[in-house]
Design a protein around this motif. Structure first.
Motif, mmCIF file in Angstrom:
data_model
loop_
_atom_site.group_PDB
_atom_site.id
_atom_site.type_symbol
_atom_site.label_atom_id
_atom_site.label_comp_id
_atom_site.label_asym_id
_atom_site.label_seq_id
_atom_site.Cartn_x
_atom_site.Cartn_y
_atom_site.Cartn_z
ATOM 1 N N GLU A 1 -18.116 -22.382 13.133
ATOM 2 C CA GLU A 1 -18.506 -23.440 12.210
ATOM 3 C C GLU A 1 -18.524 -24.766 12.974
ATOM 4 O OE1 GLU A 1 -16.995 -25.492 8.016
ATOM 5 O OE2 GLU A 1 -15.577 -24.384 9.254
ATOM 6 N N PHE A 2 -19.569 -25.548 12.738
ATOM 7 C CA PHE A 2 -19.651 -26.893 13.312
ATOM 8 C C PHE A 2 -19.596 -27.872 12.145
ATOM 9 C CE2 PHE A 2 -21.771 -24.124 16.270
ATOM 10 C CZ PHE A 2 -21.363 -24.573 17.517
ATOM 11 N N ARG A 3 -18.717 -28.825 12.232
ATOM 12 C CA ARG A 3 -18.664 -29.846 11.186
ATOM 13 C C ARG A 3 -17.999 -31.107 11.723
ATOM 14 N NH1 ARG A 3 -13.445 -30.467 9.659
ATOM 15 N NH2 ARG A 3 -12.077 -28.650 9.471
ATOM 16 N N LEU B 1 -11.232 -41.044 12.978
ATOM 17 C CA LEU B 1 -11.640 -40.023 11.998
ATOM 18 C C LEU B 1 -11.566 -40.557 10.571
ATOM 19 C CD1 LEU B 1 -10.155 -36.757 13.536
ATOM 20 C CD2 LEU B 1 -12.433 -37.782 13.816
ATOM 21 N N SER B 2 -10.960 -41.724 10.409
ATOM 22 C CA SER B 2 -10.953 -42.380 9.093
ATOM 23 C C SER B 2 -12.142 -43.313 8.943
ATOM 24 C CB SER B 2 -9.668 -43.192 8.895
ATOM 25 O OG SER B 2 -8.546 -42.375 8.980
ATOM 26 N N VAL B 3 -12.488 -44.050 10.008
ATOM 27 C CA VAL B 3 -13.518 -45.093 9.870
ATOM 28 C C VAL B 3 -14.918 -44.626 10.274
ATOM 29 C CG1 VAL B 3 -11.861 -46.977 10.108
ATOM 30 C CG2 VAL B 3 -13.053 -46.139 12.143
ATOM 31 N N CYS B 4 -15.024 -43.601 11.109
ATOM 32 C CA CYS B 4 -16.375 -43.153 11.525
ATOM 33 C C CYS B 4 -16.359 -41.649 11.805
ATOM 34 C CB CYS B 4 -16.880 -43.945 12.719
ATOM 35 S SG CYS B 4 -15.732 -44.004 14.121
ATOM 36 N N ALA B 5 -15.877 -40.898 10.838
ATOM 37 C CA ALA B 5 -15.798 -39.435 10.990
ATOM 38 C C ALA B 5 -17.170 -38.821 11.253
ATOM 39 C CB ALA B 5 -15.197 -38.819 9.731
ATOM 40 N N GLU B 6 -18.228 -39.483 10.745
ATOM 41 C CA GLU B 6 -19.577 -38.935 10.919
ATOM 42 C C GLU B 6 -20.017 -38.944 12.380
ATOM 43 O OE1 GLU B 6 -18.740 -41.709 9.521
ATOM 44 O OE2 GLU B 6 -19.944 -43.337 10.356
ATOM 45 N N LEU B 7 -19.267 -39.628 13.238
ATOM 46 C CA LEU B 7 -19.588 -39.634 14.662
ATOM 47 C C LEU B 7 -18.689 -38.678 15.447
ATOM 48 C CD1 LEU B 7 -20.302 -43.438 15.118
ATOM 49 C CD2 LEU B 7 -21.953 -41.569 14.908
ATOM 50 N N SER B 8 -18.078 -37.751 14.727
ATOM 51 C CA SER B 8 -17.289 -36.706 15.382
ATOM 52 C C SER B 8 -17.947 -35.359 15.105
ATOM 53 C CB SER B 8 -15.860 -36.697 14.830
ATOM 54 O OG SER B 8 -15.856 -36.279 13.472
ATOM 55 N N LEU B 9 -17.613 -34.398 15.931
ATOM 56 C CA LEU B 9 -18.108 -33.036 15.702
ATOM 57 C C LEU B 9 -17.072 -32.050 16.225
ATOM 58 C CD1 LEU B 9 -20.486 -31.286 14.684
ATOM 59 C CD2 LEU B 9 -21.414 -31.361 17.005
ATOM 60 N N GLY B 10 -16.730 -31.083 15.391
ATOM 61 C CA GLY B 10 -15.767 -30.058 15.795
ATOM 62 C C GLY B 10 -16.423 -28.686 15.784
ATOM 63 N N TRP B 11 -15.959 -27.849 16.691
ATOM 64 C CA TRP B 11 -16.406 -26.448 16.727
ATOM 65 C C TRP B 11 -15.183 -25.607 16.366
ATOM 66 C CZ3 TRP B 11 -19.931 -24.225 21.102
ATOM 67 C CH2 TRP B 11 -20.155 -22.852 20.900
ATOM 68 N N PHE B 12 -15.302 -24.878 15.279
ATOM 69 C CA PHE B 12 -14.193 -24.053 14.795
ATOM 70 C C PHE B 12 -14.565 -22.586 14.941
ATOM 71 C CE2 PHE B 12 -13.885 -28.127 12.811
ATOM 72 C CZ PHE B 12 -12.534 -28.383 12.667
ATOM 73 N N GLU B 13 -13.630 -21.801 15.448
ATOM 74 C CA GLU B 13 -13.781 -20.342 15.513
ATOM 75 C C GLU B 13 -12.741 -19.753 14.574
ATOM 76 O OE1 GLU B 13 -15.826 -18.354 17.223
ATOM 77 O OE2 GLU B 13 -16.779 -19.716 18.661
ATOM 78 N N GLU B 14 -13.190 -19.072 13.525
ATOM 79 C CA GLU B 14 -12.299 -18.507 12.515
ATOM 80 C C GLU B 14 -11.270 -19.543 12.051
ATOM 81 O OE1 GLU B 14 -10.998 -14.965 14.452
ATOM 82 O OE2 GLU B 14 -12.824 -13.889 13.906
ATOM 83 N N GLY B 15 -11.766 -20.733 11.820
ATOM 84 C CA GLY B 15 -10.931 -21.794 11.269
ATOM 85 C C GLY B 15 -10.128 -22.585 12.283
ATOM 86 N N ARG B 16 -10.159 -22.162 13.533
ATOM 87 C CA ARG B 16 -9.358 -22.826 14.563
ATOM 88 C C ARG B 16 -10.245 -23.732 15.410
ATOM 89 N NH1 ARG B 16 -7.101 -19.553 19.803
ATOM 90 N NH2 ARG B 16 -5.886 -21.246 20.709
#
Ligand SMILES: CC(C)(COP(=O)(O)OP(=O)(O)OC[C@H]1O[C@@H](n2cnc3c(N)ncnc32)[C@H](O)[C@@H]1OP(=O)(O)O)[C@@H](O)C(=O)NCCC(=O)NCCS
Length: 210
Positions: free
Chosen positions: A39-41, A77-92
């Protein structure tokens, strides 16, 4: 994306209580709670601890410092979360990028802790991949997705970052160009500033009123 000592000013306030997500079971519906394989978010302040765990291993255990301290992670992550991206594998969380906006041509020490909402430059503070997932293409894929995503943000003209010499070829392969030595130094460490053009001349015309 330098490691550095904690800043004396512009320090974000750490939150002590983060809201928890509580799964809701609806009566009569036995749902399987399987987590998505990939998942990317965008990240949220709730992801700050996971982010910092990766940073701790990637930077602090190596040099004693890291690009973003925990309170700064929470702040961005509070003021500009839209400029972050995480890659999650099975929630991790296995890899992440954190960015903020900057409003000058070159990065300065201030850029390490500030988000300038009127800026058109995305300052990529950090890209890091969890140790056990490195050398599998994940860092490249995540950055590629992030740069594609930035194209969908009309206010973004370019992305910039600072890296040590040895990572210049890695970012060049992703389309970044060398801008020259960064004016930011951390102790004996020096950095190269690199730029990726998200938009070209059309952006300059539109935003300069010409
Ligand atoms: C740098 C990093 C983000 C790369 O992510 P990754 O998923 O391991 O990289 P990929 O598998 O997509 O690409 C591998 C390429 O990255 C480059 N690379 C990765 N680590 C490198 C290193 N320590 N030195 C030089 N090049 C490196 C190489 O070009 C490599 O290609 P090669 O194996 O053919 O030489 C990851 O190794 C990491 O998180 N490192 C620790 C934190 C860090 O230094 N972050 C960047 C500065 S903020």
């Amino acid at each position: 994306m330098p490691s550095r000592a904690p800043p004396q000013e512009h320090k974000a306030t750490a939150r002590t209580h983060e809201p928890r997500r509580i799964p809701v079971a609806s009566p009569g519906h036995q749902r399987r709670h399987t987590l998505p394989a990939s998942e990317f978010r965008s990240l949220t302040p709730e992801d700050a601890i996971s982010v910092f765990e990766i940073e701790r291993e990637a930077f602090i255990l190596v040099s004693g410092e890291c690009p973003l301290h925990l309170d700064e992670v929470r702040h961005f992550l509070s003021v500009c979360a839209e400029l972050s991206l995480g890659w999650f594998e099975e929630g991790r969380l296995v890899a992440f990028i954190i960015g903020s906006l900057w409003d000058q041509e070159k990065l300065s020490t201030e850029a390490l802790t500030l988000h300038k909402p009127q800026g058109t430059t995305v300052h990529i503070h950090v890209l890091a991949v969890h140790r056990t997932f490195r050398q599998q293409g994940k860092g490249s894929i995540l950055m590629w997705r992030y740069l594609q995503y930035l194209r969908s943000l009309p206010y973004v003209r370019r992305a910039v970052l600072m890296c040590e010499d040895f990572l210049v070829p890695f970012y060049q392969k992703l389309g970044f160009n060398v801008q020259g030595p960064s004016e930011v130094t951390v102790g004996p460490l020096t950095f190269i500033e690199m730029q990726y053009a998200v938009r070209g001349h059309a952006f300059v015309r539109r935003y300069s009123g010409c």
